[in-house]
Scaffold this active site. Structure first.
Site, mmCIF file in Angstrom:
data_model
loop_
_atom_site.group_PDB
_atom_site.id
_atom_site.type_symbol
_atom_site.label_atom_id
_atom_site.label_comp_id
_atom_site.label_asym_id
_atom_site.label_seq_id
_atom_site.Cartn_x
_atom_site.Cartn_y
_atom_site.Cartn_z
ATOM 1 C CG HIS A 182 -2.081 0.902 1.094
ATOM 2 N ND1 HIS A 182 -2.005 2.251 1.284
ATOM 3 C CD2 HIS A 182 -3.363 0.627 0.746
ATOM 4 C CE1 HIS A 182 -3.202 2.775 1.065
ATOM 5 N NE2 HIS A 182 -4.038 1.811 0.721
ATOM 6 C CG ASP B 73 -8.499 -4.389 -2.937
ATOM 7 O OD1 ASP B 73 -9.700 -4.249 -2.710
ATOM 8 O OD2 ASP B 73 -7.801 -3.542 -3.509
HETATM 9 N N1 CMC Z 1 4.116 -7.503 -4.116
HETATM 10 C C1 CMC Z 1 5.469 -7.540 -4.134
HETATM 11 N N2 CMC Z 1 6.243 -6.458 -3.950
HETATM 12 C C2 CMC Z 1 5.623 -5.298 -3.774
HETATM 13 C C3 CMC Z 1 4.210 -5.180 -3.750
HETATM 14 C C4 CMC Z 1 3.458 -6.362 -3.923
HETATM 15 N N3 CMC Z 1 2.134 -6.334 -3.931
HETATM 16 N N4 CMC Z 1 3.860 -3.895 -3.573
HETATM 17 C C5 CMC Z 1 5.012 -3.218 -3.480
HETATM 18 N N5 CMC Z 1 6.067 -4.063 -3.605
HETATM 19 C C6 CMC Z 1 7.498 -3.697 -3.554
HETATM 20 C C7 CMC Z 1 7.903 -3.082 -4.898
HETATM 21 O O1 CMC Z 1 8.347 -4.060 -5.803
HETATM 22 C C8 CMC Z 1 8.977 -2.123 -4.476
HETATM 23 O O2 CMC Z 1 10.146 -2.858 -4.246
HETATM 24 P P1 CMC Z 1 11.590 -2.225 -4.617
HETATM 25 O O3 CMC Z 1 11.729 -1.029 -3.715
HETATM 26 O O4 CMC Z 1 12.580 -3.308 -4.318
HETATM 27 O O5 CMC Z 1 11.522 -1.855 -6.073
HETATM 28 C C9 CMC Z 1 8.483 -1.600 -3.118
HETATM 29 O O6 CMC Z 1 7.654 -2.651 -2.589
HETATM 30 C C10 CMC Z 1 7.681 -0.312 -3.234
HETATM 31 O O7 CMC Z 1 6.635 -0.542 -4.195
HETATM 32 P P2 CMC Z 1 5.947 0.559 -5.099
HETATM 33 O O8 CMC Z 1 5.346 -0.100 -6.293
HETATM 34 O O9 CMC Z 1 6.880 1.699 -5.318
HETATM 35 O O10 CMC Z 1 4.789 1.042 -4.124
HETATM 36 P P3 CMC Z 1 3.600 1.989 -4.518
HETATM 37 O O11 CMC Z 1 3.306 2.777 -3.295
HETATM 38 O O12 CMC Z 1 3.856 2.732 -5.768
HETATM 39 O O13 CMC Z 1 2.432 0.951 -4.843
HETATM 40 C C11 CMC Z 1 0.554 -0.408 -4.715
HETATM 41 C C12 CMC Z 1 1.384 0.666 -4.007
HETATM 42 C C13 CMC Z 1 -0.704 -0.677 -3.897
HETATM 43 C C14 CMC Z 1 0.140 0.105 -6.110
HETATM 44 C C15 CMC Z 1 1.403 -1.685 -4.832
HETATM 45 O O14 CMC Z 1 1.738 -2.155 -3.545
HETATM 46 C C16 CMC Z 1 0.709 -2.773 -5.634
HETATM 47 O O15 CMC Z 1 0.758 -2.754 -6.865
HETATM 48 N N6 CMC Z 1 0.053 -3.765 -4.934
HETATM 49 C C17 CMC Z 1 -0.651 -4.823 -5.621
HETATM 50 C C18 CMC Z 1 -2.004 -4.308 -6.112
HETATM 51 C C19 CMC Z 1 -2.983 -4.096 -4.980
HETATM 52 O O16 CMC Z 1 -3.135 -4.929 -4.110
HETATM 53 N N7 CMC Z 1 -3.668 -2.942 -5.026
HETATM 54 C C20 CMC Z 1 -4.678 -2.575 -4.027
HETATM 55 C C21 CMC Z 1 -4.226 -1.398 -3.246
HETATM 56 S S1 CMC Z 1 -5.185 -1.082 -1.772
HETATM 57 C C22 CMC Z 1 -6.756 -0.623 -2.346
HETATM 58 C C23 CMC Z 1 -6.798 0.537 -3.248
HETATM 59 O O17 CMC Z 1 -6.043 1.491 -3.150
HETATM 60 O O18 CMC Z 1 -7.689 0.516 -4.079
#
Ligand code: CMC
Length: 378
Positions: A261, A315
């Site tokens: 998140h 989720d």
């Molecule tokens: N699985 C594996 N690694 C992850 C995940 C995940 N679900 N989420 C983040 N990471 C890692 C990512 O690879 C990165 O690692 P590194 O620093 O080594 O490159 C680090 O954590 C930071 O990730 P980010 O993508 O920069 O984080 P963000 O804040 O941009 O993304 C997110 C947040 C929710 C989009 C992302 O965690 C994600 O894509 N999760 C899976 C989709 C999901 O479950 N979405 C629902 C979100 S909650 C409800 C809503 O908002 O609607």
């Protein structure tokens, strides 16, 4: 003018001042108008929570009775909206059907009187009342059935389950569903809320505000993730496959759906509540192996990714709850929208109170002074 550093995804940049909800991502705290989510989930109803979000106070007995009655009276959708929905392709995604239907409401209520509290109240009632009816109607129509009329004796969530399943709802399922709506009703400046506020800031109508937010919610990185969680659990198929699946995702740098998140760096408090609700449902309606797979996933992801602050988000368990209720996977995000419309409307109202149109800037990284090349020389 102050020059700011460009932040992809606007991470950490405030887009508004707001008193609607608060998240402490380090401590795992979520409050609506100052009240902890755990308290609302155990004591409130979705409509009462919506009232709190939109009007900033818990309603009195008379106020909630009046509000519930207004919603009850506006649940039916116009025949012309129903006919329009009938012409949608059955293979279309229900989020697209919802976005189009919400926008179409604006055709019927095109008068815009944004400074009039009666106009605001009417729009709030109409949107909260009709969005569940639209979601249920599209579901039945794409199966070739006629939509079911709202049931006047049933409350908000009971009525939605009744319209969707064409039978009286189980009381425990209806209460759990209502709690799910409370949990999804609002969540600070997420993508769809930002989209709602940008649209609101142009002083357009609230139907356009909600339609644009529905469009934004549909993507897999936002509301669409709970659909993908179910697909992932089905693909994993057994508790033994969990560890290799996660190790493979980590190795490929693929995101594990339902985890991580932007704000929470601990377990999302809504995931904890949903996990408990899932357990209650399974205790009443029978065990589900996908719950075991989910629990094992949580353990393995924590072991491997806790150092990055990756824990289950809202989720992760919501899909399991809806699946156990027999709700089709592609309705999970429209259900998220049924709940989140409360938050979007609260933000619409708040945006109007101190409005300034959104007009951010950009960092131009393109070319300059390029001469036009005639087509035969390209
Ligand atoms: N699985 C594996 N690694 C992850 C995940 C995940 N679900 N989420 C983040 N990471 C890692 C990512 O690879 C990165 O690692 P590194 O620093 O080594 O490159 C680090 O954590 C930071 O990730 P980010 O993508 O920069 O984080 P963000 O804040 O941009 O993304 C997110 C947040 C929710 C989009 C992302 O965690 C994600 O894509 N999760 C899976 C989709 C999901 O479950 N979405 C629902 C979100 S909650 C409800 C809503 O908002 O609607």
């Amino acid at each position: 003018m102050m020059v700011c550093e460009y932040k992809p995804g606007l991470e950490g940049i405030p887009a508004a001042e707001s008193s609607i909800s608060f998240v402490d991502g380090q401590k795992g705290i979520l409050e609506y108008r100052g009240i902890r989510i755990e308290e609302l989930a155990s004591k409130s109803t979705f409509l009462e929570t919506a009232y709190l979000l939109i009007w900033n106070e818990l309603p009195t007995k008379e106020q909630i009775a009046e509000f519930e009655e207004e919603i009850r009276m506006h649940r039916r959708i116009k025949y012309r909206i129903r006919d329009m929905m009938k012409s949608f392709p059955e293979s279309g995604h229900p989020m697209d059907a919802l976005q189009a239907s919400a926008a179409a409401l604006g055709l019927f209520y095109s008068r815009r009187d944004l400074h009039n509290p009666i106009y605001i109240r009417d729009a709030v009632v109409r949107l909260l009342a009709t969005i569940p009816t639209m979601v249920a109607a599209f579901q039945l129509m794409r199966k070739g059935n006629d939509p079911v009329r709202p049931h006047d004796e049933l409350d908000y969530s009971g009525n939605f389950l009744y319209m969707l399943n064409e039978k009286m709802p189980d009381p425990l399922a209806a209460r759990i569903f209502d709690v799910c709506l409370i949990l999804h009703a609002e969540h600070t400046m997420n993508a769809s809320t930002f989209s709602a506020r940008v649209t609101a800031s142009t002083l357009t109508d609230p139907y356009a505000v909600v339609a644009s937010a529905v469009g934004t919610l549909g993507g897999p990185l936002h509301g669409g993730a709970n659909e993908e969680v179910i697909q992932m659990l089905e693909e994993i198929g057994s508790v033994e496959n969990v560890r290799p699946y996660i190790e493979d995702c980590i190795q490929r740098k693929a995101k594990i759906m339902g985890f991580g998140h932007r704000v929470y760096k601990v377990k999302d408090p809504r995931a904890t509540i949903l996990q408990d609700l899932a357990q209650q449902l399974f205790a009443k309606f029978g065990h589900d192996k996908y719950f075991d797979i989910a629990q094992e996933m949580e353990r393995v992801v924590e072991e491997k990714l806790a150092h990055k602050g990756i824990y289950p988000n809202v989720d992760f368990y919501s899909g399991l709850v809806y699946r156990k209720m027999g709700i089709p996977t592609d309705l999970f995000t429209p259900i998220f929208a049924i709940a989140r419309v409360a938050g979007w409307l609260a933000h619409w109202k708040e945006q109007l109170e101190e409005n300034r149109i959104f007009r951010p800037t950009q960092v131009y990284n393109g070319r300059h002074a390029v001469s036009y090349t005639p087509i035969e020389q390209r």
